[in-house]
Design an enzyme around this catalytic site. Structure first.
Site, PDB file in Angstrom:
ATOM      1  N   GLU A 106       0.823  -1.208   0.000  1.00  0.00           N
ATOM      2  CA  GLU A 106       0.000   0.000   0.000  1.00  0.00           C
ATOM      3  C   GLU A 106       0.859   1.260   0.000  1.00  0.00           C
ATOM      4  O   GLU A 106       0.542   2.239  -0.683  1.00  0.00           O
ATOM      5  CB  GLU A 106      -0.917   0.014   1.231  1.00  0.00           C
ATOM      6  CG  GLU A 106      -1.881  -1.157   1.306  1.00  0.00           C
ATOM      7  CD  GLU A 106      -1.349  -2.335   2.091  1.00  0.00           C
ATOM      8  OE1 GLU A 106      -2.147  -2.984   2.783  1.00  0.00           O
ATOM      9  OE2 GLU A 106      -0.122  -2.619   2.024  1.00  0.00           O
ATOM     10  N   CYS A 150      -2.547  -3.648   7.189  1.00  0.00           N
ATOM     11  CA  CYS A 150      -2.164  -3.837   8.592  1.00  0.00           C
ATOM     12  C   CYS A 150      -2.523  -2.611   9.426  1.00  0.00           C
ATOM     13  O   CYS A 150      -2.505  -1.466   8.958  1.00  0.00           O
ATOM     14  CB  CYS A 150      -0.671  -4.130   8.693  1.00  0.00           C
ATOM     15  SG  CYS A 150       0.407  -2.791   8.154  1.00  0.00           S
ATOM     16  N   CYS A 198      -0.239   0.433   7.724  1.00  0.00           N
ATOM     17  CA  CYS A 198      -0.671   0.893   6.407  1.00  0.00           C
ATOM     18  C   CYS A 198      -2.024   1.606   6.487  1.00  0.00           C
ATOM     19  O   CYS A 198      -2.298   2.509   5.681  1.00  0.00           O
ATOM     20  CB  CYS A 198      -0.773  -0.291   5.446  1.00  0.00           C
ATOM     21  SG  CYS A 198       0.825  -1.026   5.045  1.00  0.00           S
ATOM     22  N   GLY A 228      12.791 -39.108  -0.577  1.00  0.00           N
ATOM     23  CA  GLY A 228      12.624 -40.336  -1.335  1.00  0.00           C
ATOM     24  C   GLY A 228      11.310 -40.998  -0.951  1.00  0.00           C
ATOM     25  O   GLY A 228      10.493 -40.427  -0.216  1.00  0.00           O
TER      26      GLY A 228
END
Length: 369
Positions: free
Chosen positions: A56, A79, A88, A302
């Protein structure tokens, strides 16, 4: 074009941007952001590397004053808390963004929904759940890591059309084509760790590193399941430059041996894990690895390790590569070893199967039910 189609289109752009952070942002999520005004993109951004600015912030920086009164599309809820960077949500409110379109809420139970709540309180319109399934798939590793505190496990195996991964002599190079091998190296790069059994190390002496990805600036950890500490000291993954990224998981009683001390001096790490019947507890190993910030693991074991992982219930996803070859032989190695299931009704079921061509091979992907 309807409003929903436009929203989906911009969210797909955000997802495409987010994908650029693959292999670079973990254990953080991959996030992309697109700022739109009057139907045109004014700013784009994505989370480029762990600890760097969030998507952002990068999009707002590119949009500048055009962010005022605009919409922003982001695949994950912005957030609302202080981490390595400032929240943000605060930056979005300050920028004058009018509407926020979110793909999915933050799965972190400690912060989930807080960003949405704060945006709405500031008078910003919020719409969520756009392409939510695609958004969740993109960050499937992060979701498991943040909610269960365990890494997301992808079991990768390669075989001929008859399911054989090696000839009866143990020879296995090369079953798949070069394009498939390049894809596997991309998967390694995007994973936090590659896991294999000590049998693979003894038989093939692999590096388990990233070699076929351009500009790959990081190597995954190499986790070797080695209950009895049988790994040869001359193995390539214990050489200088490789040992520092190698983790050898052993039974606790083996972690105090002279050989364990030699391995530590080389530079590799010994991870003591409890277990039973001379086998380490794989679930406990995963929890230990999660505490060290490992959110995703590519299992390249394996047949016996694959069987043990499925039996322990730690596998989330499968990626099986099939080459147009028939190897045959009762003593040849199969993808899944062990004793196997007594009844078909006990089989491990795979859901959401997808099949795609890669060069001359094809890959089967799916999720363990």
């Amino acid at each position: 074009m309807t409003a929903d189609l436009k929203e989906d289109g911009f969210m797909r752009t955000a997802l495409k941007l987010a994908r650029r952070g693959a292999g670079r942002v973990s254990p953080n999520p991959m996030v992309g952001a697109v700022i739109v005004k009057h139907g045109k993109i004014k700013g784009e951004g994505y989370h480029r590397f762990f600890g760097g600015a969030h998507a952002e912030i990068n999009a707002l920086e590119q949009a500048g004053k055009a962010a005022q009164g605009a919409d922003i599309y982001v695949n994950l809820e912005p957030c609302s808390h202080f981490g390595k960077t400032a929240p943000c949500v605060d930056a979005l409110i300050k920028s004058g963004i009018k509407r926020v379109f979110i793909g999915m809420v933050d799965p972190n139970p400690e912060v989930s929904g807080r960003g949405v709540k704060k945006l709405k309180k500031a008078g910003i319109e919020v719409k969520q759940g756009i392409l939510e399934k695609e958004c969740r798939r993109l960050n499937e590793s992060f979701i498991k890591y943040i909610t269960k505190r365990e890494p997301f496990i992808t079991l990768k195996s390669a075989a001929g059309l008859d399911g054989k991964i090696a000839a009866y002599t143990g020879d296995s190079k090369w079953i798949t084509c070069e394009k498939s091998r390049k894809l596997v190296h991309r998967l390694r790069f995007e994973s936090d760790a590659v896991m294999a059994g000590v049998g693979t190390v003894i038989a093939d002496d692999p590096l388990l590193n990233v070699r076929m990805v351009k500009k790959a600036r990081k190597e995954p950890f190499r986790v070797i399941i080695d209950s009895g500490l049988k790994i040869p000291l001359q193995s390539k993954i214990l050489k200088p430059g490789a040992a520092e990224k190698t983790l050898v998981a052993v039974l606790k009683e083996k972690s105090v041996s002279k050989k364990a001390e030699k391995i530590k001096k080389i530079g590799a790490r010994i991870i003591p894990v409890s277990g039973e019947n001379n086998r380490i507890d794989l679930k406990k190993l995963l929890r230990i690895l999660a505490k060290q910030g490992i959110a995703s693991i590519l299992l390249e074991g394996g047949s016996e390790v694959n069987a043990a992982a499925l039996e322990a219930g730690i596998v989330d996803k499968i990626m099986l590569f099939y080459a147009p070859k028939l190897i045959g032989g009762k003593k040849s190695f199969s993808m899944i070893g062990g004793q196997g299931k007594k009844r078909i009704s006990d089989s491990v079921n795979i859901d959401e199967i997808g099949i795609k061509r890669v060069g001359s091979d094809f890959v089967v992907e799916g999720y363990v039910v």
